[in-house]
Write a protein that holds these residues in place. Structure first.
Motif, PDB file in Angstrom:
ATOM      1  N   PRO A  11      49.755  45.707  43.552  1.00  0.00           N
ATOM      2  CA  PRO A  11      50.277  44.966  42.588  1.00  0.00           C
ATOM      3  C   PRO A  11      51.357  44.492  41.929  1.00  0.00           C
ATOM      4  O   PRO A  11      51.678  43.082  41.759  1.00  0.00           O
ATOM      5  N   LEU A  12      52.618  44.118  43.093  1.00  0.00           N
ATOM      6  CA  LEU A  12      53.483  43.577  43.589  1.00  0.00           C
ATOM      7  C   LEU A  12      53.456  42.540  43.353  1.00  0.00           C
ATOM      8  O   LEU A  12      54.274  41.650  42.797  1.00  0.00           O
ATOM      9  N   ARG A  13      52.876  41.889  44.242  1.00  0.00           N
ATOM     10  CA  ARG A  13      52.234  40.357  44.583  1.00  0.00           C
ATOM     11  C   ARG A  13      52.050  39.879  43.191  1.00  0.00           C
ATOM     12  O   ARG A  13      52.053  38.703  43.536  1.00  0.00           O
ATOM     13  N   VAL A  14      51.572  40.604  41.916  1.00  0.00           N
ATOM     14  CA  VAL A  14      51.185  39.726  41.012  1.00  0.00           C
ATOM     15  C   VAL A  14      52.549  38.927  39.832  1.00  0.00           C
ATOM     16  O   VAL A  14      52.626  38.095  39.507  1.00  0.00           O
ATOM     17  N   LEU A  15      53.779  40.138  40.586  1.00  0.00           N
ATOM     18  CA  LEU A  15      54.787  39.731  39.838  1.00  0.00           C
ATOM     19  C   LEU A  15      55.130  37.703  40.506  1.00  0.00           C
ATOM     20  O   LEU A  15      56.080  37.248  39.443  1.00  0.00           O
ATOM     21  N   LEU A  30      44.623  45.167  41.886  1.00  0.00           N
ATOM     22  CA  LEU A  30      43.919  46.312  43.047  1.00  0.00           C
ATOM     23  C   LEU A  30      44.565  46.587  43.576  1.00  0.00           C
ATOM     24  O   LEU A  30      45.078  47.700  44.251  1.00  0.00           O
ATOM     25  N   LYS A  31      44.758  45.704  44.976  1.00  0.00           N
ATOM     26  CA  LYS A  31      44.984  45.578  46.286  1.00  0.00           C
ATOM     27  C   LYS A  31      46.603  45.928  46.234  1.00  0.00           C
ATOM     28  O   LYS A  31      46.960  46.701  47.297  1.00  0.00           O
ATOM     29  N   LYS A  77      45.483  42.391  25.780  1.00  0.00           N
ATOM     30  CA  LYS A  77      45.512  41.584  26.094  1.00  0.00           C
ATOM     31  C   LYS A  77      46.435  41.009  26.788  1.00  0.00           C
ATOM     32  O   LYS A  77      46.586  39.832  27.405  1.00  0.00           O
ATOM     33  N   ASN A  78      46.986  41.799  27.569  1.00  0.00           N
ATOM     34  CA  ASN A  78      48.233  41.249  28.943  1.00  0.00           C
ATOM     35  C   ASN A  78      47.148  41.170  30.441  1.00  0.00           C
ATOM     36  O   ASN A  78      47.122  40.206  30.809  1.00  0.00           O
ATOM     37  N   ARG A  79      46.184  42.012  30.371  1.00  0.00           N
ATOM     38  CA  ARG A  79      45.066  41.404  31.040  1.00  0.00           C
ATOM     39  C   ARG A  79      43.904  40.807  30.650  1.00  0.00           C
ATOM     40  O   ARG A  79      44.096  39.991  32.355  1.00  0.00           O
ATOM     41  N   PRO A  91      41.886  35.503  38.175  1.00  0.00           N
ATOM     42  CA  PRO A  91      40.164  36.367  38.514  1.00  0.00           C
ATOM     43  C   PRO A  91      41.341  36.645  40.141  1.00  0.00           C
ATOM     44  O   PRO A  91      41.217  37.719  40.171  1.00  0.00           O
ATOM     45  N   ASP A  92      42.166  35.389  40.440  1.00  0.00           N
ATOM     46  CA  ASP A  92      43.514  36.062  41.770  1.00  0.00           C
ATOM     47  C   ASP A  92      43.903  37.091  41.840  1.00  0.00           C
ATOM     48  O   ASP A  92      44.375  37.997  42.439  1.00  0.00           O
TER      49      ASP A  92
END
Ligand code: AMP
Length: 464
Positions: free
Chosen positions: A243-247, A240-241, A226-228, A233-234
């Motif tokens: 993760p903190l940058r998703v924040l 993967l590379k 559900k979260n994913r 796509p970016d």
């Protein structure tokens, strides 16, 4: 007659637009196949900035205020090269970072060295601190103050340029929470002094092991379908590379997915938490308005513990509205080859601050406004006037002239525009008589004075 070159409007702030070039294939200096575009006209490059005289006063004003406040707090002006080894940025910012992979201007120079135009200020200052052994200076911590141009090959838009200016401070050799608070306060005070209703967004991203543990938790959170499914796509690649940058993703769906995500602030060790609590206590004590922002991570891998950004309280909070940002980077000095040295700093985006001042119609004071206009009529008078004008400067008067005009009416019009108090007029007759004509611009009264007594008269009239 030749073809008239296309004029670029002074307002087209992003530089020359696309589509005016022919392309031919070639290899670039790093050996990659690229299309070489042949410009048809000479114009500035996209995203690069010209700062014209009318605009420059903003730059002087903002940089002066920023630097003077930093100097008051003990920061010392420093400068480092615009061109550095490319490997320095790969090391400091990470080979996979956006700055290195997408934004850096790099090339192989004629000696075969891989070099890069500076995309950020901190790595060069850290290199300089290490290379000159500044940890040996008797006065510690070392406080550096720097203003300069940076180059990032980003997509140009309002508030985001490919060449822009930052003023930055870096403090080396100080681990205490008081230092974190102090540098945040200095940035805030600069913006306040400039008339900007500033707000600080602050977060704590922990130390190395905190971040590693937290990154695992974040990845686990996004294992849930559900979260994913909400991730762009970016952002899936970022997970993967790095993760903190998703924040700090700007994608709306990713932001929705993050609502229930674990927060880094709940995953830091006690020592880091105590440090952060003290930083916030100092900010409270000094009434600095701040917002705890659990999604603030800053784009670079080298930050740890306190990270922060400055905004204007009336800003939209989008990616282009941050007026500055910074944080701690306690491992960077050692990582770049120096001794273990706690360090921290920020950079203010001067271009964006100026946009903000203009948006808010903030007036800037006129500096060095002339009191006197020196007008001249005839060749002999012009020669004498040129000598007299320089004498006025060395004696400390603020004067203006236009020696390329011979017409008195035009010179007086200019004096009016400049809003000077007095116009001094030297003509053929005055030269012969050893006199000078003085016109009080407010009353319009004109009087003739003995040239030898002119300074006495000027002092009397300009006293206030
Ligand atoms: P950074 O070095 O990315 O932490 O940026 C610090 C500050 O510099 C930002 O908050 C902006 O105010 C400014 N800045 C960063 N990138 C740009 C850019 N491309 N154009 C103009 N200002 C920028």
């Amino acid at each position: 007659m030749g073809r008239k070159p296309k004029q670029y409007s002074a307002n087209s702030q992003f530089g020359a637009s696309k589509g005016k070039k022919d392309s031919i294939g070639a290899k670039n200096s790093l050996g990659k196949e690229v299309k070489i575009r042949q410009p048809k006209e000479i114009a500035r490059l996209r995203g690069m900035r010209d700062i014209l005289p009318d605009e420059y006063k903003y730059w002087e004003y903002v940089i002066n205020i920023a630097e003077n406040i930093c100097k008051y707090y003990g920061f010392m002006k420093t400068d480092v090269p615009v061109l550095e080894q490319m490997s320095m940025y790969e090391r400091s910012s990470g080979k996979q970072s956006d700055v290195v992979t997408k934004e850096m201007y790099n090339f192989i120079d004629k000696d075969g060295d891989k070099v890069a135009l500076r995309p950020e200020g901190t790595p060069g200052l850290v290199r300089s601190y290490i290379e000159h052994g500044l940890f040996n200076l008797p006065s510690q911590p070392v406080r550096m103050l720097w203003t300069g141009n940076l180059f990032r090959r980003d997509k140009p838009q309002s508030g985001r340029y490919r060449q822009f200016t930052q003023t930055s401070v870096e403090m080396f050799g100080e681990a205490s929470p008081a230092a974190d608070a102090q540098i945040i306060i200095i940035g805030y005070l600069i913006l306040k002094e400039l008339g900007i209703d500033a707000q600080v967004h602050v977060n704590n991203i922990g130390d190395g092991s905190d971040r590693e543990n937290y990154a695992k938790k974040l990845v686990d959170y996004f294992k849930d379908r559900k979260n994913r499914s909400l991730l762009s796509p970016d952002d899936k690649k970022k997970l993967l590379k790095n993760p903190l940058r998703v924040l700090d993703s700007k994608d709306e769906n990713t932001q929705k997915a993050l609502v229930g995500a674990p927060q880094i602030i709940d995953n830091i060790c006690d020592e880091v938490r105590d440090h952060f609590v003290k930083v916030l206590e100092y900010l409270d004590e000094l009434d600095i308005p701040y917002i705890l922002d659990p999604f603030l991570v800053r784009g670079l891998d080298y930050y740890n513990r306190t990270v922060f950004e400055f905004f204007s309280a009336d800003s939209s909070g989008n990616a282009q509205s941050a007026l500055g940002g910074g944080g701690r980077y306690d491992s960077l000095v050692e990582f770049m080859g120096g001794r273990p040295t706690p360090a921290l700093g920020w950079a203010l985006g001067i271009d964006r601050i100026i946009l903000k001042l203009k948006e808010n119609d903030i007036c800037i004071p006129v500096v060095n406004k002339p009191d006197i206009f020196l007008a001249q009529l005839g060749d002999a008078a012009k020669r004498k006037a040129m000598i007299f004008f320089e004498e006025l400067r060395t004696r400390g008067y603020q004067a203006a002239q236009n020696f390329s005009k011979d017409n008195l009416k035009l010179q007086l019009e200019q004096a009016n525009k400049l809003d000077v108090k007095l116009t001094l007029i030297m003509g053929q007759k005055e030269i012969m008589d050893g006199t000078i004509l003085m016109r009080d611009m407010e009353s319009g009264m004109q009087e003739v004075f003995d040239f030898k007594k002119i300074y006495e008269e000027l002092d009397k009239r300009l006293k206030n």
